[in-house]
Design a protein around this motif. Structure first.
Motif, PDB file in Angstrom:
ATOM      1  N   VAL A  12      -3.536   9.610 -30.530  1.00  0.00           N
ATOM      2  CA  VAL A  12      -4.849  10.164 -30.172  1.00  0.00           C
ATOM      3  C   VAL A  12      -5.831   9.043 -29.848  1.00  0.00           C
ATOM      4  O   VAL A  12      -6.505   9.066 -28.810  1.00  0.00           O
ATOM      5  CB  VAL A  12      -5.410  11.064 -31.298  1.00  0.00           C
ATOM      6  N   THR A  15      -4.862   7.039 -26.654  1.00  0.00           N
ATOM      7  CA  THR A  15      -5.023   7.865 -25.457  1.00  0.00           C
ATOM      8  C   THR A  15      -6.488   8.008 -25.075  1.00  0.00           C
ATOM      9  O   THR A  15      -6.858   7.828 -23.909  1.00  0.00           O
ATOM     10  CB  THR A  15      -4.393   9.256 -25.669  1.00  0.00           C
ATOM     11  N   VAL A  16      -7.321   8.327 -26.048  1.00  0.00           N
ATOM     12  CA  VAL A  16      -8.753   8.487 -25.771  1.00  0.00           C
ATOM     13  C   VAL A  16      -9.362   7.166 -25.304  1.00  0.00           C
ATOM     14  O   VAL A  16     -10.120   7.130 -24.323  1.00  0.00           O
ATOM     15  CB  VAL A  16      -9.486   9.041 -27.015  1.00  0.00           C
ATOM     16  N   TYR A  19      -8.086   6.276 -21.684  1.00  0.00           N
ATOM     17  CA  TYR A  19      -8.667   7.127 -20.638  1.00  0.00           C
ATOM     18  C   TYR A  19     -10.152   6.822 -20.461  1.00  0.00           C
ATOM     19  O   TYR A  19     -10.646   6.812 -19.331  1.00  0.00           O
ATOM     20  CB  TYR A  19      -8.450   8.607 -20.953  1.00  0.00           C
ATOM     21  N   ALA A  20     -10.842   6.547 -21.552  1.00  0.00           N
ATOM     22  CA  ALA A  20     -12.254   6.158 -21.449  1.00  0.00           C
ATOM     23  C   ALA A  20     -12.393   4.846 -20.681  1.00  0.00           C
ATOM     24  O   ALA A  20     -13.305   4.699 -19.848  1.00  0.00           O
ATOM     25  CB  ALA A  20     -12.873   6.030 -22.842  1.00  0.00           C
ATOM     26  N   VAL A 122      -3.143  13.078 -20.297  1.00  0.00           N
ATOM     27  CA  VAL A 122      -4.058  12.706 -21.388  1.00  0.00           C
ATOM     28  C   VAL A 122      -4.304  13.903 -22.300  1.00  0.00           C
ATOM     29  O   VAL A 122      -4.200  13.797 -23.528  1.00  0.00           O
ATOM     30  CB  VAL A 122      -5.385  12.158 -20.813  1.00  0.00           C
ATOM     31  N   ILE A 126      -3.301  14.343 -26.286  1.00  0.00           N
ATOM     32  CA  ILE A 126      -4.330  14.644 -27.283  1.00  0.00           C
ATOM     33  C   ILE A 126      -4.027  15.956 -27.998  1.00  0.00           C
ATOM     34  O   ILE A 126      -4.086  16.034 -29.231  1.00  0.00           O
ATOM     35  CB  ILE A 126      -5.722  14.667 -26.632  1.00  0.00           C
ATOM     36  N   THR A 130      -3.053  16.127 -31.862  1.00  0.00           N
ATOM     37  CA  THR A 130      -4.009  16.845 -32.701  1.00  0.00           C
ATOM     38  C   THR A 130      -3.329  17.995 -33.440  1.00  0.00           C
ATOM     39  O   THR A 130      -3.597  18.217 -34.619  1.00  0.00           O
ATOM     40  CB  THR A 130      -5.183  17.377 -31.849  1.00  0.00           C
TER      41      THR A 130
END
Length: 143
Positions: A12, A15-16, A19-20, A122, A126, A130
């Protein structure tokens, strides 16, 4: 915390963050007057995906070294939670494939096709991770 839950947290967070970073680079390259689709995206996409893969591998190895007692063991519950999370995450892979197909059929720019598919990957990662974290935290009760 189970080792597989730690792996889900790593997925998580990586990945976040990746991508950000991708969005930051692409939107930072965008010039106000030009359409967003003319922004260079291929290189940042490949670099952030590659960096995310390397980072995730490195963090998984680091966590395995830091807590070796659970790194090589998976019980039935771990396998079922992993399978459950992957099934849930696969829905966004399908959605991304369909979105890419539809965008190609309407002759959308490659920028939008690539970004729709990347976003689907993405969201899949997530959602999958999650759901695994929730299953570990709140309990997993197969239907």
């Amino acid at each position: 915390m189970a080792f597989e839950e730690k792996r889900a947290w790593i997925m998580v967070l990586v990945t976040v963050a990746s991508y950000a970073a991708y969005l930051g680079v692409v939107l930072g390259r965008h010039e106000g007057a030009a359409p967003l689709a003319q922004t260079s995206y291929a290189s940042p996409l490949l670099w952030t995906v590659g960096a995310a893969i390397v980072t995730q591998i490195a963090l998984n190895i680091t966590v395995a070294i830091a807590s070796p007692e659970g790194a090589n063991t998976k019980d039935q519950r771990d396998r079922e939670i992993h399978r459950f999370g992957m099934y849930i995450g696969q829905s966004f892979i399908v959605i991304g494939g369909v979105a890419g197909l539809v965008l190609a059929m309407v002759r959308a720019d490659q920028f939008w096709i690539a970004n729709a598919i990347y976003l689907a990957f993405v969201l899949s990662a997530i959602l999958s991770s999650t759901s695994k974290i929730v299953a570990y935290r709140l309990g997993f009760h197969p239907w």
